[in-house]
Design an enzyme around this catalytic site. Structure first.
Site, PDB file in Angstrom:
ATOM      1  N   GLN A   1      99.385  16.546 -16.387  1.00 30.80           N
ATOM      2  CA  GLN A   1      97.884  16.888 -15.690  1.00 30.80           C
ATOM      3  C   GLN A   1      97.349  16.596 -16.799  1.00 30.80           C
ATOM      4  OE1 GLN A   1      95.534  19.157 -12.151  1.00 30.80           O
ATOM      5  NE2 GLN A   1      95.785  20.507 -14.224  1.00 30.80           N
TER       6      GLN A   1
ATOM      7  N   ASP B   1      94.101  13.432  -6.058  1.00 31.27           N
ATOM      8  CA  ASP B   1      93.866  14.673  -7.048  1.00 31.27           C
ATOM      9  C   ASP B   1      92.618  15.058  -6.091  1.00 31.27           C
ATOM     10  OD1 ASP B   1      94.990  16.032  -9.183  1.00 31.27           O
ATOM     11  OD2 ASP B   1      93.646  14.440 -10.456  1.00 31.27           O
TER      12      ASP B   1
ATOM     13  N   HIS C   1      80.942   5.579  -8.097  1.00 29.03           N
ATOM     14  CA  HIS C   1      80.254   6.909  -9.267  1.00 29.03           C
ATOM     15  C   HIS C   1      80.558   7.944  -8.306  1.00 29.03           C
ATOM     16  CE1 HIS C   1      77.194   8.525 -10.299  1.00 29.03           C
ATOM     17  NE2 HIS C   1      77.153   8.045 -10.862  1.00 29.03           N
TER      18      HIS C   1
ATOM     19  N   ASN D   1      96.842  20.356 -10.579  1.00 33.45           N
ATOM     20  CA  ASN D   1      98.045  20.189  -9.399  1.00 33.45           C
ATOM     21  C   ASN D   1      99.222  19.289 -11.255  1.00 33.45           C
ATOM     22  OD1 ASN D   1      97.060  17.385  -9.728  1.00 33.45           O
ATOM     23  ND2 ASN D   1      97.498  17.611  -7.543  1.00 33.45           N
TER      24      ASN D   1
ATOM     25  N   VAL E   1      93.959  14.603 -13.469  1.00 32.20           N
ATOM     26  CA  VAL E   1      92.951  15.284 -14.230  1.00 32.20           C
ATOM     27  C   VAL E   1      92.577  16.984 -13.431  1.00 32.20           C
ATOM     28  CG1 VAL E   1      91.422  13.989 -15.352  1.00 32.20           C
ATOM     29  CG2 VAL E   1      90.794  14.561 -12.928  1.00 32.20           C
TER      30      VAL E   1
ATOM     31  N   ASN F   1      69.624   8.142 -17.542  1.00 34.68           N
ATOM     32  CA  ASN F   1      70.522   7.788 -18.973  1.00 34.68           C
ATOM     33  C   ASN F   1      68.999   7.043 -19.489  1.00 34.68           C
ATOM     34  OD1 ASN F   1      72.654   9.826 -17.893  1.00 34.68           O
ATOM     35  ND2 ASN F   1      72.824   7.168 -17.071  1.00 34.68           N
TER      36      ASN F   1
ATOM     37  N   ALA G   1      65.434  15.190 -10.600  1.00 35.36           N
ATOM     38  CA  ALA G   1      65.515  16.473 -11.734  1.00 35.36           C
ATOM     39  C   ALA G   1      64.492  16.558 -12.318  1.00 35.36           C
ATOM     40  CB  ALA G   1      66.397  15.373 -13.358  1.00 35.36           C
TER      41      ALA G   1
ATOM     42  N   TYR H   1      61.687  18.271 -10.960  1.00 37.42           N
ATOM     43  CA  TYR H   1      60.858  19.052  -9.493  1.00 37.42           C
ATOM     44  C   TYR H   1      61.384  19.676 -10.033  1.00 37.42           C
ATOM     45  CZ  TYR H   1      60.334  14.607  -7.139  1.00 37.42           C
ATOM     46  OH  TYR H   1      59.712  13.619  -6.725  1.00 37.42           O
TER      47      TYR H   1
ATOM     48  N   VAL I   1      64.777  21.628  -8.836  1.00 39.58           N
ATOM     49  CA  VAL I   1      66.136  21.291  -9.650  1.00 39.58           C
ATOM     50  C   VAL I   1      66.256  21.718 -11.017  1.00 39.58           C
ATOM     51  CG1 VAL I   1      67.490  18.855  -9.507  1.00 39.58           C
ATOM     52  CG2 VAL I   1      65.493  19.711  -7.348  1.00 39.58           C
TER      53      VAL I   1
HETATM   54 CA   LIG Z   1      95.360  17.552 -10.541  1.00 40.09          CA
HETATM   55 CA   LIG Z   2      63.691  20.322 -12.938  1.00 39.94          CA
END
Ligand SMILES: [Ca+2]
Ligand SMILES: [Ca+2]
Length: 379
Positions: A100, A139, A166, A179, A183, A257, A272, A274, A277
């Site tokens: 892994q 996974d 995504h 496991n 990953v 981004n 984000a 606010y 958040v």
């Molecule tokens: Ca894994």
């Molecule tokens: Ca914020």
């Protein structure tokens, strides 16, 4: 007489090195190993016996194919190999499990240390407001506990179908299973909920995100991760974000981004931006700000977001860049810390994450710095 003695001495000196070599060789040849012997035709124990293989040397006999597992000295294995009734003789090599990969971001936020201390986010519910989660991914499947889609069309109404990838990637950073494959996520035993607010093309609406937040409140989620955003504020999105926070949920989102190389503009997106958040900026392996990471006074905390390996649909893995990859590191750390300190309110947890973050530089670029799980757990 003299001649004879000399001749004897010569014989000895010539023989001694030869004898030593022979002894070594003999030793190697007598060392037994496990072999798999396949017969050309039915199994013939008589044939093995002719090669000195006794009953007790046979470790296993297969039913479906004429193959026996035996213990043999190397020289006998070589002899067997050349016999016309033997198809093959191979050494029984050790097979190691598939390894892994631990993506670099997991130890960087002290997620690995926290896991080793027993904090895996077990029992903490994390809603992934995104493109859905492919819950058949080996996974992820153990951790995906439910979900909801805000779409009604046949292509998008299944929250466990992620036509974009995504959401499955974000989910893996929060809680890919610890496991022997693929990953591992930060909170490798957290409960994941696929809240599909973005369609298979990766887009959605503020109304859809609001519906996803409402579902999260109504279904007892602890943490909401929103690796999404827009540059325009929305009254409905702010109301629902504020409501989730007032109801005790921790709300985490990607800062955006839209950063530039100088990192000197104000580009944090919504939700984000606010107050309710947590806006998460992205760092790279050198703890530098990823150049795309949005900047401004609303940046609250930082996490790895460059070259992040995680799960993608159809049992795949891929490396992505973005504050979308940074936000789930914070959500995962929050799950670990909340498991360790279940008495904390969401406001207290948020303050703790901010107080224990590792400062990296300017607050408009990094906020309070790199989120640190063990530092928060041990505080
Ligand atoms: Ca894994
Ligand atoms: Ca914020």
């Amino acid at each position: 007489m003299r001649h004879l003695l000399l001749a004897l001495l010569l014989v000895f000196t010539m023989l001694l090195p030869g004898q030593a070599a022979f002894a070594q060789n003999n030793f190697a040849q007598n060392e037994t190993k496990e072999y798999l012997v396949s017969f050309d035709g039915p199994s013939q124990k008589g044939l093995l016996k002719a090669f000195g293989v006794e009953e007790e040397d046979i470790i296993h006999e297969f039913n479906l194919l004429p193959v026996v597992q035996v213990e043999l000295p190397e020289n006998k294995a070589r002899g067997l190999k050349n016999h016309p009734h033997i198809k093959f003789v191979e050494e029984n090599a050790e097979v190691t499990k598939l390894a892994q990969n631990v993506p670099w971001g997991i130890p960087r936020v002290q997620g690995t240390d926290a896991q080793n201390a027993g904090y895996t986010g077990n029992g903490v519910k994390v809603a992934i407001l995104d493109t859905g989660i492919d819950r058949s991914h080996p996974d992820l499947t153990a951790n995906v506990q439910g979900g909801h889609s805000v779409f009604t069309d046949s292509a998008n109404r299944d929250p466990f179908f992620d036509g974009d990838g995504h959401g499955t990637h974000v989910a893996g950073t929060v809680a890919a299973v610890n496991n022997d494959i693929g990953v591992v996520g930060v909170a490798s035993e957290a409960d994941l909920y696929a809240v599909k607010v973005l369609n298979n093309a990766g887009s959605g609406s503020y109304a859809g995100i609001a519906e996803g937040i409402e579902w999260s409140i109504n279904n007892g989620m602890d943490i909401i991760n929103m690796s999404l955003g827009g540059s325009q504020s929305s009254a409905i999105l702010k109301e629902f974000s504020d409501l989730a926070y007032a109801e005790g949920l921790l709300v985490v989102a990607a800062a955006g981004n839209s950063g530039n190389r100088g990192g000197n503009n104000d580009t944090v997106g919504y939700p984000a931006k606010y107050e309710s958040v947590i806006a998460v900026a992205a760092t790279d392996q050198n703890n530098q700000r990823a150049t795309f990471s949005s900047t401004g006074p609303a940046v609250e905390i930082s996490a790895p977001g460059a070259g992040i390996l995680s799960t993608t649909p159809n049992n795949n893995y891929a490396s992505f860049n973005g504050t979308s990859m940074a936000s789930p590191h914070v959500a995962g750390v929050a799950a670990q810390v909340w498991q360790a300190k279940p008495h904390l309110s969401n406001v207290e947890l948020r303050n703790l994450l901010n107080d224990t973050a590792l400062p990296l530089g300017g607050s408009n670029q990094f906020g309070n710095g790199l989120v640190q799980s063990m530092a928060a757990i041990q505080q």
